[in-house]
Design a protein around this motif. Sequence first.
Motif, short mmCIF file in Angstrom:
data_model
loop_
_atom_site.label_atom_id
_atom_site.label_comp_id
_atom_site.label_asym_id
_atom_site.label_seq_id
_atom_site.Cartn_x
_atom_site.Cartn_y
_atom_site.Cartn_z
N GLN A 1 -9.62 -31.81 -9.62
CA GLN A 1 -10.01 -30.43 -9.30
C GLN A 1 -8.82 -29.62 -8.82
O GLN A 1 -8.65 -28.45 -9.18
CB GLN A 1 -11.13 -30.44 -8.26
CG GLN A 1 -12.45 -30.94 -8.79
CD GLN A 1 -13.50 -31.11 -7.71
OE1 GLN A 1 -13.16 -31.31 -6.53
NE2 GLN A 1 -14.77 -31.05 -8.09
N GLU B 1 -15.03 -21.59 -19.68
CA GLU B 1 -14.65 -20.21 -19.89
C GLU B 1 -13.35 -20.15 -20.68
O GLU B 1 -12.60 -21.11 -20.74
CB GLU B 1 -14.46 -19.48 -18.55
CG GLU B 1 -15.75 -19.33 -17.75
CD GLU B 1 -15.53 -18.65 -16.42
OE1 GLU B 1 -14.38 -18.27 -16.14
OE2 GLU B 1 -16.49 -18.51 -15.67
N THR C 1 -20.55 -25.76 -22.42
CA THR C 1 -19.30 -26.38 -21.97
C THR C 1 -18.84 -27.36 -23.03
O THR C 1 -19.65 -27.93 -23.76
CB THR C 1 -19.48 -27.13 -20.64
OG1 THR C 1 -20.43 -28.17 -20.83
CG2 THR C 1 -19.94 -26.18 -19.55
N ARG D 1 -11.64 -22.12 -16.99
CA ARG D 1 -12.29 -22.79 -15.87
C ARG D 1 -12.69 -24.19 -16.30
O ARG D 1 -13.47 -24.36 -17.21
CB ARG D 1 -13.51 -22.00 -15.41
CG ARG D 1 -14.16 -22.62 -14.19
CD ARG D 1 -15.44 -21.90 -13.84
NE ARG D 1 -16.15 -22.63 -12.79
CZ ARG D 1 -17.45 -22.57 -12.61
NH1 ARG D 1 -18.19 -21.83 -13.42
NH2 ARG D 1 -18.02 -23.23 -11.63
N GLY E 1 -6.67 -26.48 -11.10
CA GLY E 1 -6.70 -25.12 -10.58
C GLY E 1 -5.70 -24.21 -11.26
O GLY E 1 -5.92 -22.98 -11.38
N LEU F 1 -7.03 -22.17 -14.14
CA LEU F 1 -7.89 -21.04 -13.82
C LEU F 1 -7.13 -19.73 -13.89
O LEU F 1 -7.67 -18.71 -14.30
CB LEU F 1 -8.50 -21.24 -12.42
CG LEU F 1 -9.52 -20.20 -11.96
CD1 LEU F 1 -10.73 -20.20 -12.89
CD2 LEU F 1 -9.96 -20.50 -10.53
#
Length: 319
Positions: free
Chosen positions: A37, A69, A17, A49, A41, A44
Amino acid sequence: MEIAGRTYTNTGKGVSTMKLLSVGLTGVTQDVTARLQRDCGSLLHEGFRIVIDEISKGKYTFVGCSITEGELSFRNYERVKDALKTYVAKIIADFILNWEERKLIRRFIVRRYDYFSKEEQDQIYDNSLQLLSSNPVVLREFGLQERRRRIMTRIMDYFDHHHELVVDGFVQFRLKDYRENLGRIVEKAADDFMMALEYKEYVRVLRYFISTQESQVPEAHVVIHHSQFFSILDAYGKALEHQYSHAVAACNPNDLDYEDLLITALVTLSPYRVIIHNPCNIGALNMVNTVREVFEDRSVMCQGCELCLESIAYTVDSD
């Protein structure tokens, strides 16, 4: 491991990460973490991520944003970090305004006005919040949205050169003008509070003086003409100036205004009843309110009579 300003961490599952941003907070952090969080989103859907974690270091809890990711190219790194900067700037600006701002105001009051009681300090605190939310000058130059915009801009500028921000230090060293403005508002609130105390004492003394003074007339009619100009009549419409002129003459002409003149005259006359005609005259509202405070139930606001109509006609002609 840190490479070219980016911090990489192995999760233990063979996945690295990269730490993008981190914010150090004191107190409750759940709201900040939950909002991050939610806001992250949207990334994503683009194949990135973002992992939000919390690490305790002394009195601070650091809320970190890491990417696990997606392609970690320079282009993607900058794009994702820019998006995170915007999210974090909004969230931290709101955190400062909703939590730190009130703590700053409290701190200013405790340090500068420690000679006031807890109840008096609470009143200054309430006055400060009232000024922030309703004073026209403050709203125009330092309103909530303007404060939020300025703080967000400073946070985003800071993250252009740093990846870690400690809110306490940021407010102390990067928001000096913001703190100075809050300090001036607290000073104004304290000044207003002290003026209110002085006014209450002024009214108390006048009430006492009236209660011990023999009444010169049973009834006094105060007719407001225009602005604060007035005349005082007896129950038969006869001017009463000669009965209080000596008291007015004793006043300092450089300090005298119409409100002082009226209160001095009425206190000298000490009538059993004071009838105010044309009390809704905008220019005389403070003067009328003072009469009501001093004479309490001995004051009567006329709802409209011949004297009121003549006074209104006089005002229109004067304008």
